[in-house]
Structures are given as structure tokens and as C-alpha cells.
Design an enzyme around this catalytic site. Structure first.
Site, PDB file in Angstrom:
ATOM      1  CD  GLU A  11      19.069 -50.385 -65.392  1.00 28.41           C
ATOM      2  OE1 GLU A  11      18.422 -51.219 -64.764  1.00 28.41           O
ATOM      3  OE2 GLU A  11      20.256 -50.134 -65.201  1.00 28.41           O
ATOM      4  CB  VAL A 118      19.451 -57.000 -57.708  1.00 32.05           C
ATOM      5  CG1 VAL A 118      19.639 -58.482 -57.461  1.00 32.05           C
ATOM      6  CG2 VAL A 118      20.793 -56.283 -57.656  1.00 32.05           C
ATOM      7  CG  HIS A 119      19.632 -55.662 -63.480  1.00 36.15           C
ATOM      8  ND1 HIS A 119      18.566 -55.183 -62.735  1.00 36.15           N
ATOM      9  CD2 HIS A 119      19.989 -54.648 -64.295  1.00 36.15           C
ATOM     10  CE1 HIS A 119      18.291 -53.940 -63.096  1.00 36.15           C
ATOM     11  NE2 HIS A 119      19.149 -53.581 -64.040  1.00 36.15           N
ATOM     12  CB  ILE A 120      25.788 -57.752 -62.397  1.00 31.12           C
ATOM     13  CG1 ILE A 120      25.615 -58.108 -60.920  1.00 31.12           C
ATOM     14  CG2 ILE A 120      27.201 -57.204 -62.664  1.00 31.12           C
ATOM     15  CD1 ILE A 120      26.553 -59.237 -60.446  1.00 31.12           C
TER      16      ILE A 120
END
Ligand SMILES: [Zn+2]
Length: 160
Positions: A11, A118-120
Site C-alpha cells: 500500500e 492508522v487506516h482501515i
């Protein structure tokens, strides 16, 4: 050799070309096809992944720059979960997805590309898409231009 496909492996591989945190930087831009933000809430936002694994690969990200879920307050976590759910509703309606991978990489050991913020991930899936992807090796399938995905997903959020 069979390639085990995981939506979490890579990512923002180009992150090191940017100064500072990419998820902080996009927040100061006007929402559109440049920053790819489709929705802003009180504590978090929804954004298209610039390097999607499937069309409609979204991320839910808190405004605050924190590396993990523990550092967020409860209302932020709650809103992020609410947005994650809304993402699946919207993606299901636009793309008729048959399933989802939803996940968070926390820390470098877990393969986080942007480990400071942070990331979903929300990745829509269809029956047979892994087979197709493994047959084309490392190449990710992009059946739709990012700009088109942006317009469709943004319109759905605006109308929801
Ligand atoms: Zn950040």
C-alpha cells in the site's frame, strides 16, 4: 507457482516520494480527484486507495495522526466503524460486490505501508477474482479509471 493474493501486502509504495504523512497531507487539499477523499465526518474520512487491488478499494482514516487504534478515542473508533459499514453498503450497491476484505495493518511487521497513520482497508471482492489475479501474476486488475470510481463513490456518499 500459485500466488497467494492479499489486499494488505502493498500500500502506498510511493509514499516515500512525498514529504510528511500522505494521510495528513490529503486532508489539507480540496476534495476531488486529486486527493481522492469521498467523505469527511467529524473525526475521520473516507478515501479511495490510489493503488487499488480492486475497483472501489476504500480506506477509512482518522483525522488525527496516530499509529494504532488504541491511541484514538472511542468516538473516533465508533465513527470509523460506522463509515466502514457505510462503505460496504455503497460498494455493494455500485459494484454488486459479493464479499469484502476489511483489515488494518498495524506496524511494519504487519506490512503497513503508512505505519504512522492508522487506516482501515475496505476491498470489495467477487467470486473468482483471486483466480483471475493469480493468473496475471503481480499485476493488479484495474477495470475502471480512478477518476470514474471517485465520481461514482462520491455521488453515492453525497446521496446517502
Ligand atoms: Zn498522518
Amino acid at each position: 507457482m500459485k500466488h497467494l493474493w492479499s489486499p494488505w501486502r502493498m500500500e502506498y509504495i510511493e509514499n516515500n516520494k512525498t514529504d510528511g504523512c500522505v494521510f495528513c497531507n490529503v486532508q489539507s487539499m480540496v476534495d476531488g480527484t486529486e486527493n481522492l477523499i469521498v467523505w469527511r465526518g467529524e473525526f475521520s474520512f473516507v478515501i479511495l486507495n490510489r493503488f487499488p487491488y480492486t475497483s472501489g478499494h476504500l480506506m477509512v482514516i482518522p483525522f488525527v495522526h496516530q499509529p494504532n487504534l488504541e491511541e484514538l478515542n472511542a468516538v473516533t473508533r465508533a465513527e470509523m466503524m460506522e463509515f466502514t459499514s457505510r462503505c460496504t453498503t455503497i460498494l455493494g450497491s455500485i459494484y454488486k460486490s459479493q464479499g469484502f476484505n476489511i483489515g488494518v495493518n498495524i506496524g511494519e511487521a504487519a506490512g503497513a505501508g503508512v505505519k504512522e497513520h492508522v487506516h482501515i482497508h475496505i476491498v470489495p471482492r467477487w467470486m473468482g477474482d483471486t483466480n483471475f489475479m493469480s493468473s496475471v501474476g503481480e499485476t493488479r486488475v484495474l477495470p475502471e479509471a480512478l477518476e470514474d470510481t471517485y465520481k461514482r463513490v462520491k455521488a453515492a456518499f453525497d446521496g446517502s
